[in-house]
Design an enzyme around this catalytic site. Structure first.
Site, mmCIF file in Angstrom:
data_model
loop_
_atom_site.group_PDB
_atom_site.id
_atom_site.type_symbol
_atom_site.label_atom_id
_atom_site.label_comp_id
_atom_site.label_asym_id
_atom_site.label_seq_id
_atom_site.Cartn_x
_atom_site.Cartn_y
_atom_site.Cartn_z
ATOM 1 N N GLN A 99 -9.189 -54.913 5.156
ATOM 2 C CA GLN A 99 -7.906 -54.575 5.774
ATOM 3 C C GLN A 99 -7.804 -53.055 5.924
ATOM 4 O O GLN A 99 -7.831 -52.320 4.928
ATOM 5 C CB GLN A 99 -6.716 -55.084 4.958
ATOM 6 C CG GLN A 99 -5.425 -54.828 5.745
ATOM 7 C CD GLN A 99 -4.159 -55.247 5.056
ATOM 8 O OE1 GLN A 99 -3.860 -54.774 3.964
ATOM 9 N NE2 GLN A 99 -3.403 -56.132 5.674
ATOM 10 N N TYR A 181 3.896 -50.015 7.572
ATOM 11 C CA TYR A 181 2.899 -48.941 7.551
ATOM 12 C C TYR A 181 2.685 -48.386 8.972
ATOM 13 O O TYR A 181 3.395 -48.759 9.892
ATOM 14 C CB TYR A 181 1.623 -49.430 6.856
ATOM 15 C CG TYR A 181 1.957 -49.824 5.427
ATOM 16 C CD1 TYR A 181 2.335 -48.844 4.504
ATOM 17 C CD2 TYR A 181 2.024 -51.157 5.048
ATOM 18 C CE1 TYR A 181 2.723 -49.195 3.219
ATOM 19 C CE2 TYR A 181 2.418 -51.514 3.760
ATOM 20 C CZ TYR A 181 2.767 -50.532 2.847
ATOM 21 O OH TYR A 181 3.171 -50.873 1.585
ATOM 22 N N ARG A 228 -2.745 -58.128 11.415
ATOM 23 C CA ARG A 228 -1.712 -58.758 10.585
ATOM 24 C C ARG A 228 -0.341 -58.217 10.939
ATOM 25 O O ARG A 228 -0.155 -56.994 11.008
ATOM 26 C CB ARG A 228 -1.997 -58.480 9.113
ATOM 27 C CG ARG A 228 -1.102 -59.284 8.181
ATOM 28 C CD ARG A 228 -1.512 -59.117 6.731
ATOM 29 N NE ARG A 228 -1.342 -60.367 6.028
ATOM 30 C CZ ARG A 228 -0.771 -60.488 4.824
ATOM 31 N NH1 ARG A 228 -0.348 -59.427 4.186
ATOM 32 N NH2 ARG A 228 -0.645 -61.657 4.261
ATOM 33 N N GLY A 312 -1.744 -65.236 -1.459
ATOM 34 C CA GLY A 312 -1.870 -63.970 -2.142
ATOM 35 C C GLY A 312 -1.776 -64.177 -3.642
ATOM 36 O O GLY A 312 -2.796 -64.287 -4.341
HETATM 37 C C1 LIG Z 1 0.087 -57.338 -5.724
HETATM 38 C C2 LIG Z 1 0.231 -57.500 -4.242
HETATM 39 C C3 LIG Z 1 -0.341 -56.555 -3.402
HETATM 40 C C4 LIG Z 1 -0.252 -56.711 -2.007
HETATM 41 N N1 LIG Z 1 -0.893 -55.802 -1.195
HETATM 42 C C5 LIG Z 1 -0.954 -56.029 0.163
HETATM 43 C C6 LIG Z 1 -1.770 -55.229 1.003
HETATM 44 O O1 LIG Z 1 -2.491 -54.311 0.579
HETATM 45 N N2 LIG Z 1 -1.755 -55.513 2.333
HETATM 46 C C7 LIG Z 1 -0.990 -56.534 2.865
HETATM 47 O O2 LIG Z 1 -1.016 -56.769 4.076
HETATM 48 N N3 LIG Z 1 -0.225 -57.325 2.063
HETATM 49 C C8 LIG Z 1 -0.205 -57.118 0.743
HETATM 50 N N4 LIG Z 1 0.504 -57.975 -0.074
HETATM 51 C C9 LIG Z 1 1.183 -59.134 0.507
HETATM 52 C C10 LIG Z 1 0.281 -60.386 0.425
HETATM 53 O O3 LIG Z 1 -0.855 -60.249 1.257
HETATM 54 C C11 LIG Z 1 1.043 -61.662 0.845
HETATM 55 O O4 LIG Z 1 1.522 -61.492 2.162
HETATM 56 C C12 LIG Z 1 2.205 -61.991 -0.081
HETATM 57 O O5 LIG Z 1 1.811 -61.964 -1.444
HETATM 58 C C13 LIG Z 1 2.799 -63.355 0.243
HETATM 59 O O6 LIG Z 1 1.817 -64.371 0.084
HETATM 60 P P1 LIG Z 1 1.890 -65.357 -1.203
HETATM 61 O O7 LIG Z 1 3.252 -66.006 -1.153
HETATM 62 O O8 LIG Z 1 0.782 -66.340 -1.014
HETATM 63 O O9 LIG Z 1 1.736 -64.492 -2.417
HETATM 64 C C14 LIG Z 1 0.455 -57.808 -1.450
HETATM 65 C C15 LIG Z 1 1.045 -58.741 -2.324
HETATM 66 C C16 LIG Z 1 0.925 -58.611 -3.694
HETATM 67 C C17 LIG Z 1 1.533 -59.662 -4.595
#
Ligand SMILES: Cc1cc2nc3c(=O)[nH]c(=O)nc-3n(C[C@H](O)[C@H](O)[C@H](O)COP(=O)(O)O)c2cc1C
Length: 355
Positions: A99, A181, A228, A312
């Site tokens: 990413q 971002y 994304r 995630g």
């Molecule tokens: C600890 C953490 C770090 C994350 N860092 C990013 C990131 O670097 N880039 C991004 O697009 N989303 C990031 N996200 C968002 C996740 O990619 C995802 O969209 C979000 O956790 C929702 O999905 P889930 O319900 O399956 O957790 C992050 C989420 C968490 C929990």
């Protein structure tokens, strides 16, 4: 059942063994020089049974860094570090894309460890604090507005980052256009007050994001570039109103590039069926994300609303999430207090079902 979680699929030129994708997650474990470490190699290798891993956000340049200990892809040492990650994931049969995350105005300068510009479409600071080096919420820096003359070089930085990711042996890149971002800052009227070719009308606001996607597609091939988005997400000071007005034309324009996939953080908006909107404007594969469970994810695929799904948080404490879903096994819970340390604890010490 071609649409089950466990069936294979091609996202552009990237062949996945199953449709369970690991969503990008920033974990703040990069070493000196923002170089990926052996610990990161182990972490990603442990999760290689995902059909595809999307790495944590990676800065394409020094200026793209906003958070503490995030990795980059602009030095030889960083490329070598990512090569070890990619080789370990591939050795276990996995696929991994990087990413590309340029923070733009979302910068706490103390997080960087070096002096560099803070840039954005307009001189408007991110209104919400982000964690500083010790985790304390800290005000973001005031960005300098990019001049239009600077845009081509910035686009080239992304293209070079894409080439670097390929040189490191990754399977492709995902351009981070979500969550407030840099790319999102150009798309959104709250952060983009420009009156040149890069701001104002929606055609102008999508201009820079399209330049970057086009440059990446030319640099490494469209079948290795995904992107994304998170329509309607207010994170980092984005105006969440009327996302369709921006994202329908953006996604439609991107569709003409023949990209590998569109990854969407579906905010579950009351006023808009985001997946329907994207399907109507994008002909390539869609990866759906946000708050999914095994059942809801399988239902999305069965209904033909997405071609793949990403998780995630579930991957944090379940390195073998794919095997657990297949077995109907319970999921372990992450220890959120250990998300952003630089330790193995809470990172690589979550066991798989088989130990
Ligand atoms: C600890 C953490 C770090 C994350 N860092 C990013 C990131 O670097 N880039 C991004 O697009 N989303 C990031 N996200 C968002 C996740 O990619 C995802 O969209 C979000 O956790 C929702 O999905 P889930 O319900 O399956 O957790 C992050 C989420 C968490 C929990």
């Amino acid at each position: 059942m071609s649409s089950s979680l466990f069936s294979s699929i091609a996202l552009g030129d990237i062949a996945l063994a199953n449709r369970i994708v690991m969503a990008p997650m920033t974990r703040d474990r990069a070493g000196p020089g923002d170089v990926p470490t052996a610990l990161m190699v182990e972490y990603y290798a442990q999760r290689a049974s995902a059909g595809l891993i999307v790495t944590e956000g990676v800065q394409p340049s020094l200026v793209g860094k906003g958070y503490w200990r995030t990795p980059g892809i602009h030095s030889d040492e960083q490329i070598a570090g990512w090569r070890a990650v990619a080789e370990a994931v591939h050795a276990r049969g996995g696929r991994i894309v990087m990413q590309l995350m340029h923070c733009g105005r979302v910068v706490v300068e103390a997080n960087r460890g070096f002096a560099a510009d803070v840039i954005g479409p307009s001189p408007i600071a991110c209104p919400t604090p982000v964690p500083g080096p010790d985790g304390t919420p800290t005000d973001c820096a005031m960005p300098r507005a990019l001049t239009s003359d600077e845009i081509p070089a910035l686009v080239e930085e992304f293209a070079q980052a894409g080439r670097n990711a390929m040189a490191a042996g990754l399977d492709g890149v995902e351009l981070h256009c979500a969550s407030g971002y840099l790319i999102n800052q150009f798309l959104n009227p709250a952060s983009n007050h420009r009156d040149d070719a890069y701001g104002g009308s929606v055609e102008h606001r999508i201009h820079f994001p399209m330049m970057v996607l086009t440059a990446l597609a030319e640099a490494i091939g469209p079948g290795r570039v995904g992107f994304r988005i998170s329509p309607g997400n207010p994170y980092n000071g984005m105006d969440p109103t009327d996302p369709a007005a921006t994202f329908a034309p953006f996604v439609k324009a991107a569709d003409s590039l023949g990209l590998a996939y569109l990854h969407v953080v579906d905010m579950g908006l009351a006023e808009l069926d985001t997946l329907d909107l994207l399907r109507a404007n994008f002909s390539g594969p869609i990866i759906a994300n946000n708050n999914l469970k095994a059942e809801s994810a399988a239902a999305l695929l069965a209904a033909g609303r997405a071609e793949a799904v990403s998780f995630g948080r579930a991957f944090i404490a379940n390195p073998d999430l794919v095997e657990r879903i297949a077995a109907g096994a319970p999921l372990a819970k992450p220890n959120y207090a250990l998300l952003n340390t630089d330790e193995a604890e809470g990172y690589t010490d979550y066991p798989s079902l088989t130990g």
